[in-house]
Design an enzyme around this catalytic site. Structure first.
Site, PDB file in Angstrom:
ATOM      1  N   ASP A 215       0.830  -1.131   0.097  1.00  0.00           N
ATOM      2  CA  ASP A 215      -0.177  -0.096   0.074  1.00  0.00           C
ATOM      3  C   ASP A 215       0.929   1.393  -0.052  1.00  0.00           C
ATOM      4  OD1 ASP A 215      -2.953   1.078   0.404  1.00  0.00           O
ATOM      5  OD2 ASP A 215      -1.806   2.133   1.841  1.00  0.00           O
TER       6      ASP A 215
ATOM      7  N   ASN B  23      -2.507  12.417  -3.976  1.00  0.00           N
ATOM      8  CA  ASN B  23      -3.490  12.886  -5.020  1.00  0.00           C
ATOM      9  C   ASN B  23      -3.922  14.194  -4.563  1.00  0.00           C
ATOM     10  OD1 ASN B  23      -3.426  10.912  -6.896  1.00  0.00           O
ATOM     11  ND2 ASN B  23      -4.896   9.615  -6.158  1.00  0.00           N
TER      12      ASN B  23
ATOM     13  N   HIS C 291      -4.476  14.036  -9.598  1.00  0.00           N
ATOM     14  CA  HIS C 291      -4.331  12.469 -10.052  1.00  0.00           C
ATOM     15  C   HIS C 291      -3.536  12.127 -11.007  1.00  0.00           C
ATOM     16  CE1 HIS C 291      -7.916  11.726  -7.407  1.00  0.00           C
ATOM     17  NE2 HIS C 291      -8.231  12.877  -7.581  1.00  0.00           N
TER      18      HIS C 291
ATOM     19  N   ASP D 100      -1.112   9.037 -10.826  1.00  0.00           N
ATOM     20  CA  ASP D 100      -1.114   7.644 -11.588  1.00  0.00           C
ATOM     21  C   ASP D 100       0.448   7.502 -12.025  1.00  0.00           C
ATOM     22  OD1 ASP D 100      -3.784   7.579 -11.852  1.00  0.00           O
ATOM     23  OD2 ASP D 100      -3.945   8.661 -13.723  1.00  0.00           O
TER      24      ASP D 100
ATOM     25  N   GLU E 128      -4.308   2.132  -4.691  1.00  0.00           N
ATOM     26  CA  GLU E 128      -3.018   2.390  -4.405  1.00  0.00           C
ATOM     27  C   GLU E 128      -2.358   0.966  -3.818  1.00  0.00           C
ATOM     28  OE1 GLU E 128      -4.699   3.834  -0.388  1.00  0.00           O
ATOM     29  OE2 GLU E 128      -5.631   4.064  -2.689  1.00  0.00           O
TER      30      GLU E 128
END
Length: 187
Positions: free
Chosen positions: A36, A44, A49, A53, A80
């Site tokens: 994680d 984010n 975002h 990514d 994630e």
């Protein structure tokens, strides 16, 4: 080698039956690493975002460079979260692989100004072990890895926590796992 034709999103799949192979007689150990990204929502929110990514892609590349057997599987498990499935792997090498991934991500020094853990992106990993037997389920392995992952988070993040286990039932698996020593690594 047993077939890898099970799905991680079908937690009721029986690990003890591997399409009639020899694993029913002599089951191989399965290891699962759950990863994680620490404080990814903050990442984010701070960077956007698109940057999130790109961060996930960089982490996936770190994982791919650490995993070098064709039988191993890397998968995105959630927003994630990632999973690494390691059939026929002892616990110590699985923990070493998890630590290599953790270190590789940290060494990228991807900025994370919104993280209370470090000024760069870090990951927490949980490693679980299961030797399939009659009635063993993927769910047992996932629950053990998830428990280890959240222990890593509770202990400060940016670390690997692991536990060996395995049995015929959930209750026995939990009892056996709790009776075994935990292995934790941290920077």
């Amino acid at each position: 080698m047993p077939s890898l034709a099970w799905r991680i999103d079908e937690p009721s799949t029986d690990l003890g039956s591997t399409n009639g192979t020899a694993a029913n007689v002599n089951p191989c150990p399965w290891r699962l690493i759950l990863l994680d990204v620490d404080h990814f929502k903050n990442y984010n929110d701070h960077y956007g975002h698109g940057a999130g990514d790109d961060c996930l892609i960089a982490i996936a590349r770190s994982m791919a460079s650490a995993v070098n057997r064709s039988s191993d599987l890397i998968a995105r498990y959630g927003g994630e979260e990632f999973a690494i499935v390691l059939p026929e792997t002892a616990l110590a090498p699985a923990c070493a692989l998890a630590e290599r991934v953790r270190h590789s991500v940290e060494e990228q020094h991807l900025p994370h100004a919104a993280s209370p853990t470090a000024p760069h992106v870090t990951v927490s990993l949980g490693v679980a072990s299961l030797v399939p037997s009659g009635g063993s389920r993927i769910r047992d392995l996932i629950l053990q890895a998830d428990d280890c992952l959240y222990r890593a988070k509770r202990q400060g993040r940016n670390r690997v926590c692991s536990r060996a286990g395995g049995s015929n039932s959930e209750a026995t698996a939990d009892a056996k796992a709790e009776s075994l020593p935990a292995i934790d690594t941290q920077p």
